[in-house]
Design a protein around this motif. Structure first.
Motif, mmCIF file in Angstrom:
data_model
loop_
_atom_site.group_PDB
_atom_site.id
_atom_site.type_symbol
_atom_site.label_atom_id
_atom_site.label_comp_id
_atom_site.label_asym_id
_atom_site.label_seq_id
_atom_site.Cartn_x
_atom_site.Cartn_y
_atom_site.Cartn_z
ATOM 1 N N ASP A 1 0.617 4.782 0.546
ATOM 2 C CA ASP A 1 -0.293 5.808 1.030
ATOM 3 C C ASP A 1 0.402 7.129 1.341
ATOM 4 O O ASP A 1 -0.161 8.013 1.967
ATOM 5 C CB ASP A 1 -1.076 5.318 2.244
ATOM 6 N N ASN A 2 1.623 7.284 0.855
ATOM 7 C CA ASN A 2 2.377 8.520 1.070
ATOM 8 C C ASN A 2 2.175 9.475 -0.109
ATOM 9 O O ASN A 2 3.121 9.998 -0.688
ATOM 10 C CB ASN A 2 3.859 8.210 1.279
ATOM 11 N N VAL B 1 0.857 -1.183 0.000
ATOM 12 C CA VAL B 1 0.000 0.000 0.000
ATOM 13 C C VAL B 1 0.895 1.235 0.000
ATOM 14 O O VAL B 1 1.707 1.418 0.902
ATOM 15 C CB VAL B 1 -0.939 0.004 1.226
#
Length: 138
Positions: A114-115, A112
């Motif tokens: 997600d940054n 994932v």
């Protein structure tokens, strides 16, 4: 996170029976996994492809179902479910009730990212070309 993903190929003009898939096939697979292997699937993430199987839509799959696990060992164990005769028989006999083709399957690791703010900042500060100097300088 790791997944065993099942991909259901489309056929133009043939419907995928979503109701049977979600109310019978998915519980059958989850239940057989628990019964025969003694462990649970962490979660199922199901992608329903919009317009799949309709004329003029070349989407290759109706549905992609990702059976998710925390470890490589868990997904590797789950990938042997069809070595159990009961699971193989019951699941394969159910396929024609909701899909015109046998599913394809792959094992993958999911990461994932997600940054997003960091990625946008890198784009703006490092990857986007600097604006050229004005061509109208005196």
């Amino acid at each position: 996170m790791y997944a065993l993903s099942f991909m259901y190929p489309t056929e133009t003009g043939v419907d995928f029976n979503w109701d049977h898939y979600t109310s019978v096939h998915l519980p059958l697979g989850a239940g057989l996994t628990k019964k025969l292997m003694g462990h649970n699937i962490k979660q199922m993430i199901v992608q329903r492809v919009r317009g799949a199987g309709e004329p003029g839509n070349d989407a290759p799959y109706y549905v992609l179902c990702h059976a998710m696990f925390d470890t490589k060992e868990e997904v590797d164990k789950f990938s042997t479910l069809f070595s159990y005769p009961e699971a193989k028989t019951r699941l394969t006999q159910d396929w024609p009730k909701y899909t015109p083709h046998d599913p394809e399957a792959i094992v993958s690791e999911w990461i994932v990212m997600d940054n997003i703010d960091e990625m946008i900042s890198r784009f703006e500060n490092e990857l986007e070309p600097a604006e050229p100097a004005s061509a109208t300088a005196a």
